[in-house]
Design a protein around this motif. Structure first.
Motif, mmCIF file in Angstrom:
data_model
loop_
_atom_site.group_PDB
_atom_site.id
_atom_site.type_symbol
_atom_site.label_atom_id
_atom_site.label_comp_id
_atom_site.label_asym_id
_atom_site.label_seq_id
_atom_site.Cartn_x
_atom_site.Cartn_y
_atom_site.Cartn_z
ATOM 1 N N MET A 135 0.822 -1.202 0.000
ATOM 2 C CA MET A 135 0.000 0.000 0.000
ATOM 3 C C MET A 135 0.859 1.257 0.000
ATOM 4 N N LEU A 136 2.002 1.186 0.689
ATOM 5 C CA LEU A 136 2.892 2.334 0.749
ATOM 6 C C LEU A 136 3.439 2.673 -0.631
ATOM 7 N N SER A 137 3.826 1.649 -1.388
ATOM 8 C CA SER A 137 4.339 1.873 -2.749
ATOM 9 C C SER A 137 3.271 2.497 -3.626
ATOM 10 N N ARG A 194 8.460 4.827 5.017
ATOM 11 C CA ARG A 194 9.215 3.744 4.364
ATOM 12 C C ARG A 194 10.510 3.449 5.124
ATOM 13 N N ASP A 195 11.133 4.496 5.642
ATOM 14 C CA ASP A 195 12.387 4.340 6.390
ATOM 15 C C ASP A 195 12.160 3.848 7.819
ATOM 16 N N LEU A 206 1.817 18.130 -1.867
ATOM 17 C CA LEU A 206 2.209 16.816 -2.373
ATOM 18 C C LEU A 206 3.675 16.501 -2.106
ATOM 19 N N ARG A 207 4.527 17.505 -2.183
ATOM 20 C CA ARG A 207 5.950 17.265 -1.882
ATOM 21 C C ARG A 207 6.125 16.909 -0.404
ATOM 22 N N ILE A 264 6.842 12.660 3.880
ATOM 23 C CA ILE A 264 6.261 11.881 4.973
ATOM 24 C C ILE A 264 6.263 10.392 4.606
ATOM 25 N N LEU A 265 5.845 10.084 3.393
ATOM 26 C CA LEU A 265 5.831 8.684 2.953
ATOM 27 C C LEU A 265 7.234 8.086 2.962
#
Length: 168
Positions: A1-3, A86-87, A75-76, A81-82
């Motif tokens: 979902m993250l991707s 992920r990290d 959006l940036r 945040i995303l």
């Protein structure tokens, strides 16, 4: 979902430009070819105040520029945040500030929407028919409040995490 989320945000950044730039080009062209625009408006809206129609249309198009800017910033920040999610560091202090900026951008977009609504309603009134489909809504305003609250939650979450790390 993250991707998938990362892909959607990247696509929205591209779409923001692909939709916004042509609309801004139409705005610029409306000044260069004003007689042609007035002629077209006259054919589509006989007997109406063409100058007011053109002014309303220009305001509608002009609102695109700040919305594009605020959407780009928003959006940036979402991309950043995303990336922290992920990290494995979603409660990074920077995310609280990013969310706060996202909330401010959403608020600015809501005010732009009110400006759009005023211009669209004016255009509809002068044209004698409802073409814009604009109507005020509460959902965006609630989203602004929600994101401001989430920014505060993230700030507190990152503070508590930092305190917990210091006590270990």
């Amino acid at each position: 979902m993250l991707s998938f989320s990362r892909w959607v945000v990247s696509a929205l950044l591209i779409l923001n430009v692909l939709v916004g730039v042509p609309l801004l080009a139409v705005l610029g062209y409306s000044f260069v070819a004003e007689p042609k625009f007035l002629e077209t408006l006259g054919r589509l809206n006989p007997g109406r105040d063409l100058d007011l129609l053109l002014l309303s249309a220009r305001w509608i198009l002009a609102i695109v520029a700040p919305v594009m800017l605020f959407a780009h910033i928003l959006l940036r920040r979402l991309q950043a945040i995303l990336q922290t999610v992920r990290d494995g560091e979603p409660f990074a202090p920077a995310n609280a500030e990013r969310l706060r900026l996202v909330a401010w951008c959403l608020l600015a977009i809501q005010f732009c929407d009110l400006g759009f609504g005023f211009a669209a309603t004016t255009f509809d009134t002068v044209a004698g028919e409802r073409t814009s489909g604009w109507s005020p809504g509460i959902t965006g305003w609630v989203a602004v409040l929600l994101v401001f609250v989430l920014a505060r939650v993230f700030r507190e979450g990152s503070r508590l995490r930092d305190e917990a790390e210091l006590t270990i």
